[in-house]
Design an enzyme around this catalytic site. Structure first.
Site, mmCIF file in Angstrom:
data_model
loop_
_atom_site.group_PDB
_atom_site.id
_atom_site.type_symbol
_atom_site.label_atom_id
_atom_site.label_comp_id
_atom_site.label_asym_id
_atom_site.label_seq_id
_atom_site.Cartn_x
_atom_site.Cartn_y
_atom_site.Cartn_z
ATOM 1 N N MET A 41 63.135 60.214 -19.863
ATOM 2 C CA MET A 41 62.434 59.409 -21.320
ATOM 3 C C MET A 41 61.207 59.739 -20.762
ATOM 4 S SD MET A 41 64.777 58.532 -22.613
ATOM 5 C CE MET A 41 64.383 57.416 -24.284
ATOM 6 N N ASP A 93 54.875 60.797 -11.072
ATOM 7 C CA ASP A 93 56.658 60.759 -10.746
ATOM 8 C C ASP A 93 56.039 59.819 -9.183
ATOM 9 O OD1 ASP A 93 58.962 60.268 -10.163
ATOM 10 O OD2 ASP A 93 59.754 60.845 -12.016
ATOM 11 N N VAL A 153 60.427 53.843 -15.451
ATOM 12 C CA VAL A 153 61.096 54.242 -13.705
ATOM 13 C C VAL A 153 62.091 53.741 -13.800
ATOM 14 C CG1 VAL A 153 58.684 54.476 -12.840
ATOM 15 C CG2 VAL A 153 59.746 52.511 -13.074
ATOM 16 N N GLU A 196 65.724 51.088 -14.253
ATOM 17 C CA GLU A 196 65.646 50.424 -14.838
ATOM 18 C C GLU A 196 66.025 49.266 -13.891
ATOM 19 O OE1 GLU A 196 65.437 49.970 -17.720
ATOM 20 O OE2 GLU A 196 66.408 48.542 -19.144
ATOM 21 N N SER A 256 65.044 49.878 -21.921
ATOM 22 C CA SER A 256 66.170 49.564 -23.146
ATOM 23 C C SER A 256 66.657 48.311 -22.966
ATOM 24 C CB SER A 256 67.381 50.925 -22.912
ATOM 25 O OG SER A 256 67.464 50.986 -21.247
ATOM 26 N N HIS A 274 59.890 50.868 -26.638
ATOM 27 C CA HIS A 274 61.205 51.526 -26.347
ATOM 28 C C HIS A 274 61.325 52.841 -27.303
ATOM 29 C CE1 HIS A 274 65.458 50.449 -26.573
ATOM 30 N NE2 HIS A 274 65.784 51.355 -25.587
ATOM 31 N N ASN A 323 70.092 48.196 -29.512
ATOM 32 C CA ASN A 323 70.955 48.360 -28.851
ATOM 33 C C ASN A 323 71.717 47.140 -29.109
ATOM 34 O OD1 ASN A 323 70.547 50.815 -27.350
ATOM 35 N ND2 ASN A 323 69.145 50.033 -25.838
#
Ligand code: NAD
Length: 729
Positions: free
Chosen positions: A334, A353, A410, A412, A439, A460, A510
């Protein structure tokens, strides 16, 4: 200021210039049409005029029809629509015949369309009625007939003219898919006649007008002995085209898009008769499409409301919050996608990262996408260098210091996210907005790790980021207005469509997708034939059946979400039957597409081979099977009732966002205009009846929400009660 103006030079070349006041793009209105007709009539009647150039004073020619005309035409019922269309056909036909003698086809005046830029919809149908189309060599210009994408088809003669000009096969991508081309590709496809340097556009048009002969003015279909390229339906070659086209259209649309079917009928029937009769047929089929509620719902969601959301219908009054420098933490699937779309939109990006190798891999994702663009001729090497040059891949958080927006993507995991948020908050300046791409985790909870919760928000994205057009913005309990404006301005910069929702489990998209998938899996457990489940979904216009969808998103992700939801909901959790199937699949390593094994079987190259036969052993199909409508109702109501509950609970505050978000976010039956439009088409009273029957057979998850019952009792519709906006509530 009138929409068109006419001037004539000393050589007798008249220029008819389109320039709609107060708009950056010309759109055709009813008044515009009348004026165009009057001015063309004047120029044709004026003995001093030798020919006419039709052009635009703006950088583009036209974006198309003012869709309000269509709404007004609808007020007149079927006859009103048909008469309106025949008036438009009359105007364009007068342009095409240009005062020539109907018997000899001589003595007309040449009319050339000179297109400086984009020409879409009526903006191309009008040139198609002219005698020549010359376009400026402007790679940004888009030329095409996109009507089908909003649930209608080119109804101002574009369908009939293009098929007669190119043949049914060559016209198909433009009519049936709404393909848009740049001028060179449009010329190569035969859509337009000539491409010239922008500065030479008008002089070339003028030269053509002065040199044109009688023969240049006669359209092939008006000439004696005309034959349609590729053949008509009763021609040996034509029959193949038409049979193939019907099968292809039905295969792609599953018969749920009335416009595609009506377009094919207009083309088929029109090909069998003379041109003017074909125009009448086109008008009749267009009337048929406009009277179908699907077209109105599609225009409303996919055009009017989508555009309103993109222009900031939900934006609080705040100074411009355009992003100058974006930080992205987590360069995985993502994060790397977000970095790419931002850099592509001209924003400098710091991509962080945990290791330099991971950050570099994230940046390499942009390189891959740009290389793909180069291979397709869409990106130049210079552009690639420029876009990549905007992305700095690093592990150093100090690089975030001058970012004005930082998005974390990063793992979830609330603990990982809290640590990342706190660290980012310490590295950025006091005005920076922090965002999470979570999410499933509540945004209000994640905000607690940030030093300034009013500057914390959810942004999102959907996967794959470069292709999915929806972005769901989640307002946490403490989120301030500037953070909302920042998120909306960012989404506008990257040219995606935002919806703004309040914080609740799974937000909006979702929240509706999960019950859809779960209903499909539940039916497998009950012994409903998996092929029936999948086909029922496709036949009602869902792009993917629920089992294919869970294979694509991965079964272990489903297991993770189910486990977390179960823990959070305790006894209220109602999806144990679903989990039984999901967990069993995961236990066997059937994790979906990525594992080459899921509800579907895949070959070694990852190509889907069909539903996995092992399902039938574990979940034997019952006899009798439910009928198609029952399965479709279960799949649709699982989604739309969740959407209604989201509105009722205040997660959604605007039904426009509910409809647009559903189509762009998870492909909810686009022909319907979205869940709320679908319920309005069905009627609240009928919907409640179906819910009652489903609830009696399958359980309380199908109970009609109070809001739906209330609409049914009062004979109301969602759009009747909640449009255009309920944000103030
Ligand atoms: P991913 O595993 O591909 O990427 C996560 C990246 O974060 C990895 O590169 C990892 O090295 C990095 N990372 C982990 N801890 C870090 C730290 N402390 N500092 C810096 N980097 C760190 O995951 P993904 O699929 O890109 O998902 C990321 C987020 O986006 C999750 O919150 C997920 O729920 C959400 N999301 C995912 C999807 C999807 O379809 N995958 C869709 C929408 C939202």
């Amino acid at each position: 200021m009138p929409d068109f103006s006419l001037t004539t030079d000393a050589d007798g070349v008249a220029t008819l210039t389109w320039d709609v006041a107060g708009k950056s793009m010309n759109v055709m209105s009813a008044e515009g049409f009348s004026l165009l007709d009057t001015l063309i009539g004047q120029a044709l009647a004026d003995p001093a005029v030798k020919g006419i150039i039709l052009t635009s004073a703006k950088k583009d020619f036209s974006g198309g029809m003012d869709l309000n005309i269509i709404a007004r035409m609808k007020d007149g019922g079927a006859q009103g629509i048909f008469d309106g269309l025949m008036r438009i056909h009359g105007i364009l036909r007068r342009i095409e015949r240009a005062g020539m003698d109907p018997g000899t086809l001589r003595g007309g005046k040449p009319i050339v369309a000179a297109l400086p830029g984009t020409a879409l919809g009526i903006g191309l149908e009008l040139p198609l009625a002219c005698h020549r189309i010359i376009a400026a060599d402007n790679p940004k210009a888009r030329i095409g007939l996109p009507e089908i994408t909003v649930g209608i088809f080119p109804g101002a003669g574009g369908t009939t003219r293009l098929v007669r000009k190119l043949g049914a096969l060559a016209a198909a991508p433009f009519l049936l898919e709404g393909r848009q081309s740049d001028p060179r590709a449009a010329k190569a496809a035969g859509l337009i006649d000539e491409v010239v340097a922008p500065e030479a556009l008008l002089s070339r048009a003028r030269d053509w007008v002065l040199a044109a002969t009688d023969a240049d003015l006669v359209k092939p279909w008006d000439a004696k002995g005309y034959r349609m390229p590729g053949g008509t339906p009763y021609h040996p070659a034509g029959v193949m085209t038409f049979v193939g086209a019907s099968a292809m259209v039905l295969g792609k649309t599953m018969g749920v898009y009335p416009a595609a079917k009506a377009l094919l009928c207009a083309v088929y029937e029109g090909a069998l008769v003379p041109f003017d009769t074909a125009l009448r047929i086109e008008a009749r089929w267009f009337t048929n499409v406009l009277l179908n509620p699907s077209s109105g719902a599609m225009i409303r969601s996919l055009f009017i409301n989508k555009e309103a959301l993109e222009k900031g219908a939900a934006r609080p009054a705040q100074p411009d919050q355009s992003v100058r420098r974006l930080g992205v933490i987590g360069a995985g699937m993502m994060g790397a996608g977000i970095a790419y779309v931002a850099a592509n939109a001209g924003i400098d990006v710091v991509l962080i990262d945990a290791t330099q190798a991971a950050a570099d891999r994230g940046r390499a994702h942009s390189e891959d996408l740009l290389d793909k663009g180069i291979r397709r001729g869409k990106v130049t090497p210079d552009r690639k260098a420029m876009v990549l040059g905007r992305i700095t891949a690093t592990t150093d958080h100090a690089a975030l210091s001058d970012c004005d927006l930082v998005i974390e993507a990063v793992f979830e995991d609330p603990k990982v996210k809290a640590a990342v948020t706190a660290r980012a908050g310490a590295a950025v300046g006091p005005d920076c907005i922090l965002a999470t791409n979570t999410s499933t985790l509540p945004v209000s909870g994640l905000a607690q790790a940030s030093q300034r919760p009013e500057q914390f928000i959810g942004i999102h994205f959907f996967s794959p980021v470069d292709r999915m057009m929806l972005v769901e913005i989640i307002r946490g309990k403490a989120t301030g207005e500037r953070a909302v404006a920042k998120a909306l301005d960012f989404v506008r910069q990257i040219r995606k469509t935002p919806i703004l929702v309040n914080d609740a489990r799974f937000f909006y998209a979702n929240r509706c997708i999960i019950p859809y998938i779960n209903e499909g899996i539940r039916m497998v457990a009950e012994g409903v034939r998996p092929a029936l489940i999948e086909n029922a979904a496709r036949l009602v216009g869902m792009p993917l059946g629920p089992l294919q969808l869970v294979d694509e998103t991965s079964i272990d992700l489903g297991v993770k979400i189910a486990t977390a939801t179960r823990a959070a909901m305790g006894d209220a959790y109602a999806d144990r039957a679903v989990d039984e199937v999901l967990f069993a699949m995961a236990d066997q390593g059937r994790l979906g597409k990525k594992a080459n094994a899921g509800f579907y079987a895949y070959d070694a190259a990852g190509k889907r081979e069909g539903l996995w036969p092992g399902l039938a052993t574990r979940y034997p199909v019952t006899d009798p099977q439910p009928d198609l409508t029952e399965v479709q109702h279960r799949l649709l109501f699982a989604q739309v009732l969740e959407a209604v509950r989201a509105l009722q609970d205040g997660v959604l505050t605007d039904i426009r966002e509910g409809d647009v978000g559903a189509i762009l976010g998870w492909g909810f039956a686009p022909w319907s205009g979205g869940p709320f439009s679908w319920l309005d088409i069905t009627g609240a009273a009928r919907a409640v009846e179906i819910c009652d029957a489903l609830a009696a057979r399958h359980g309380p998850r199908f109970a009609a929400p109070a809001l739906l019952r209330d609409l049914a009792a009062k004979g109301d519709t969602f759009y009747g009660r909640f449009a255009p906006a309920v944000r103030a509530a």
